[in-house]
Design a protein around this motif. Structure first.
Motif, short mmCIF file in Angstrom:
data_model
loop_
_atom_site.label_atom_id
_atom_site.label_comp_id
_atom_site.label_asym_id
_atom_site.label_seq_id
_atom_site.Cartn_x
_atom_site.Cartn_y
_atom_site.Cartn_z
N ASP A 125 2.41 6.87 -6.59
CA ASP A 125 1.40 7.78 -7.10
C ASP A 125 1.77 9.23 -6.82
O ASP A 125 1.55 10.11 -7.66
CB ASP A 125 0.03 7.47 -6.47
N ARG A 126 2.35 9.47 -5.67
CA ARG A 126 2.72 10.85 -5.32
C ARG A 126 3.93 11.34 -6.10
O ARG A 126 4.03 12.51 -6.42
CB ARG A 126 2.98 10.95 -3.82
N ARG A 134 -2.76 -5.01 -9.26
CA ARG A 134 -2.78 -3.57 -9.01
C ARG A 134 -1.96 -2.79 -10.03
O ARG A 134 -2.00 -1.56 -10.05
CB ARG A 134 -2.25 -3.29 -7.60
N ASP A 136 0.85 -1.20 0.00
CA ASP A 136 0.00 0.00 0.00
C ASP A 136 0.88 1.24 0.00
O ASP A 136 0.62 2.21 -0.73
CB ASP A 136 -0.91 0.01 1.23
N LEU A 137 1.92 1.21 0.81
CA LEU A 137 2.83 2.34 0.92
C LEU A 137 3.58 2.56 -0.39
O LEU A 137 3.72 3.69 -0.86
CB LEU A 137 3.81 2.09 2.06
N ASP A 195 1.27 4.09 -2.93
CA ASP A 195 0.95 5.46 -2.55
C ASP A 195 2.12 6.40 -2.85
O ASP A 195 1.93 7.48 -3.42
CB ASP A 195 0.61 5.51 -1.05
#
Length: 203
Positions: free
Chosen positions: A162-163, A180, A155-156, A159
């Motif tokens: 994406d950033r 994913r 998840d990290l 994330d």
């Protein structure tokens, strides 16, 4: 095989099919014996080891299954190292901010042996992403973690990707992780199982 800028690509296949070797070739960590590998408009196969090291320092982040943290350095020092090598005067400030971003600001002064497996992998993620690489390579990043820690790290990873907007290429055995990704390529016996699909990438 083409990979588009900003794409998230999953490499899957049985053990020994060549997934990690392909990833290492993409990162210039192994030398190709034939063909050409281009990244960001540069021919990696034409570079010597020093040039490849500079290219990785300036453009790539790598996350390994085995973490590869420097045992004699604290978490903060591990994350700051690539920034220092790049000549960043704010290396430790940026490193601390990255550790805080992965929830480990309070563990900055701890050595790898004092951290859990999940914490070590988060330090490795912070180290890989601190220089803001355009390309992020991840080789089984959850392979040494239990299910809960593996899910949290993934998840990290997504994330942070994406950033940052980095291109992410990830080797995995886990179907739920591959699902994913924007696109998945299967390898078998050192070859792309579906070369036609593998060559289709948006510009």
């Amino acid at each position: 095989m083409d990979v588009a800028r900003g794409e998230t690509l999953g490499l899957i296949g049985p053990s020994g099919s060549g997934k990690s070797s392909l990833l290492m070739l993409m990162g210039g960590l192994e030398l190709a014996t034939g063909g050409h590998i281009s990244a960001l408009g540069q021919d990696l196969t034409a570079m010597d080891e020093d040039a490849l090291a500079r290219f990785r320092r300036n453009h790539m982040g790598v996350v390994f299954q085995s973490f590869h943290l420097i045992p004699t350095m604290t978490a903060l020092e591990n994350v700051a190292t690539p920034l220092e090598l790049a000549g960043r005067r704010d290396a430790f400030d940026v490193a601390l901010a990255e550790l805080e971003a992965v929830g480990l600001g309070h563990r900055a002064g701890h050595f790898p042996a004092q951290l859990s497996g999940g914490e070590q992998q988060r330090v490795a993620l912070a180290r890989a992403l601190a220089p803001r690489p355009e390309i992020l390579l991840a080789d089984e990043p959850t392979g040494n973690l239990d299910e809960a820690n593996g899910a949290a790290v993934m998840d990290l990873l997504f994330d942070l990707r994406d950033r940052s907007g980095a291109t992410l290429i990830m080797v995995t055995h886990a179907p739920e992780l591959a699902s994913r990704c924007d696109r998945v390529i299967r390898l078998r016996d050192g070859r792309l199982a579906d070369p036609t699909a593998a060559s289709e990438a948006a510009e």
